[in-house]
Design an enzyme around this catalytic site. Structure first.
Site: not given
Length: 522
Positions: A338, A388, A276
């Site tokens: 995301k 994540c 990330e």
């Protein structure tokens, strides 16, 4: 201690104060941390839940039981998320006393879910005059799991350390492909209730049921819900171990970018993935030749690149993303944004800007991506990224697989967990990834900055890994899986239906007992 009806002439049982029960419950909740990775003492979690149920049932009123539940949830959350202090203090710049207070307030809030679970169960038990077996086997487990599920979505959700995660490598993990992590949480609570009946006259029924649940879970672990598809692909997963103090420091930007470019282009592979925000600058801030040079490598080596990078669509709209560069064009033609953002770290809840302004977390007010996004084609495999924190929301990953006309065959998590220092956050996050593979029957690749950079097979087993906190490249060959597990098809609906049936069963049990009392008043 044997649970029985009091007889005339018996001395009154000593009553522990609500405060004493709360202390015991808080300690039991805190002890649950040892049931999760890296410790893995999963039977301890069942024992901790049994102790919670016992203390709640022995409380004088539902309100007192709610306080006991709150104390348990407070201890549970504080022990399992204490590492957030590192992010707030060391990297966010929040003074240590305020960082500790913030985590304590989080635990106070999270404790309310366990409080509501215990209050609901005890209030219904009192209203329906439920016998002890019905409370232990039906009402308490159902309410515990239902409020864990609520914790997973209310106010965007915070499902960290849901009870089911402790059972990836345990018998109950076999149920994950059917009912997901919350279904496993419910079964863990059911086992706790059965264990609590070991001293009751129904012990053989309860312990027999516990053995049956465990035995079936072991058998389910050998069921293959999905099947191999396509040809294996070679992967290289990069772990930069870049210190966060350097990552967003302009004095180290050039060196960090060059390190990743050199590592990416050192060797070809079908899929090369970075962590990330490994590329920490927006595209327009990068050296003009940076992405084109990576694209030329992709074309020359026939490699597919997945790069973690923030993307800016306008001066006020930017996202935490990955881009994919296929070898056919060498251009960033694939994009994943995301979707499920971290409160306070990636978006600012209404009314809390004053709190986030006290910290210095970069990229702190992002735009979420779409709930459903396509996978990235890598030869005969289709790779679905998640970034994540999104890894915690298995129902969203399952929905993506269920609704994509060309569903992914491999999952890819890219993360930056260096925010939490050398703590239990990394093994916890790995355990979450393992649960996602059990739920979906898909292998998962993990590319992280400081760990865990791993390959996990479709049965939740880590087949390759790099040591934590060391720079390196993980090389492996991975084959994807196709087909649907029951959880992909049903999501959390099956668990919710089972929990509702448990509550309905408790009501029917109570009605049956009421009819017996009315026909046999003596």
């Amino acid at each position: 201690m044997r649970w029985r009806r009091a007889k005339p002439g018996d001395a009154p049982a000593p009553q522990r104060s609500t405060r004493g029960r709360m202390i015991i419950a808080a300690l039991a909740g805190a002890a649950s941390v040892f049931s999760f990775a890296p410790f893995g003492w999963w039977p301890l979690q069942i024992a901790c839940l049994a102790l919670l149920f016992y203390q709640a049932l022995r409380s004088a009123t539902p309100k007192a039981g709610a306080l006991v539940g709150w104390a348990f949830g407070f201890g549970w959350c504080l022990a399992n998320t204490h590492w957030l202090v590192v992010a707030l203090n060391r990297f966010g710049g929040l003074p240590l006393p305020l960082a500790v207070a913030a985590i304590a307030l989080l635990a106070v809030a999270m404790g309310t879910y366990a409080a509501m679970a215990m209050y609901s169960a005890l209030w219904l038990r009192k209203r329906w005059l439920l016998p002890l077996p019905a409370a232990n086997l039906l009402m308490l487990p159902a309410m515990w799991a239902l409020f864990e599920w609520v914790r997973g979505w209310l106010f965007t959700g915070f499902p960290w350390a849901a009870a089911g995660y402790a059972h990836n490598d345990a018998p109950l993990g076999g149920y994950a492909a059917i009912a997901g992590v919350y279904g496993v949480s419910w079964l863990a609570a059911l086992c706790a209730g059965a264990l609590l009946l070991a001293a009751h006259r129904t012990r053989w029924f309860a312990l027999g049921g516990l053995a049956a649940v465990m035995g079936l879970g072991i058998g389910l672990r050998y069921v293959d819900w999905t099947h191999p598809v396509g040809e294996p692909i070679s992967v290289r997963l990069l772990q930069g171990n870049t210190p966060l103090q350097q990552k967003f420091d302009a004095r180290h930007t050039e060196a960090t970018l060059n390190k990743y470019r050199d590592t990416i282009t050192a060797e070809a592979a079908d899929l090369i993935a970075t962590p990330e925000t490994a590329i920490m600058l927006f595209q327009h801030q990068l050296p003009p030749d940076y992405l084109p040079s990576l694209g030329q490598f992709a074309k020359r080596s026939r490699s597919h690149l997945v790069l973690g990078i923030p993307l800016m669509d306008s001066p006020t709209r930017y996202s935490n993303s990955v881009i994919g560069l296929p070898p056919e064009s060498g251009l960033p033609t694939y994009r994943y944004d995301k979707h499920h953002l971290v409160p306070f770290g990636e978006f600012i809840p209404t009314g809390f800007r004053w709190f986030t302004d006290m910290m210095h977390i970069p990229l702190g007010d992002q735009t979420p991506g779409k709930a459903l996004q396509a996978a990235f084609q890598v030869k005969s495999q289709r790779v679905l990224p998640n970034i994540c924190y999104e890894n915690l929301f298995g129902e969203e990953i399952a929905a993506n697989l269920a609704n994509d006309p060309k569903p992914a065959t491999l999952l890819l998590n890219v993360s930056e967990l260096a925010w939490y220092g050398e703590s239990i956050a990394i093994p916890h996050h790995l355990q979450i990834s393992q649960m996602r593979t059990l739920e979906t029957g898909r292998p998962m690749l993990g590319a992280t900055n400081s760990g865990a950079t791993v390959v996990i097979d479709s049965h939740g087993k880590v087949t390759a890994a790099l040591p934590y906190y060391q720079a390196g490249v993980l090389k492996a060959s991975v084959r994807g899986m196709a087909g649907d597990t029951p959880y992909i098809v049903l999501g959390n609906r099956l668990f919710l239906a089972l929990a509702a049936l448990a509550v309905a069963g408790a009501w029917l049990w109570a009605r049956k007992n009421a009819n017996k009392r009315s026909t046999n008043p003596d």
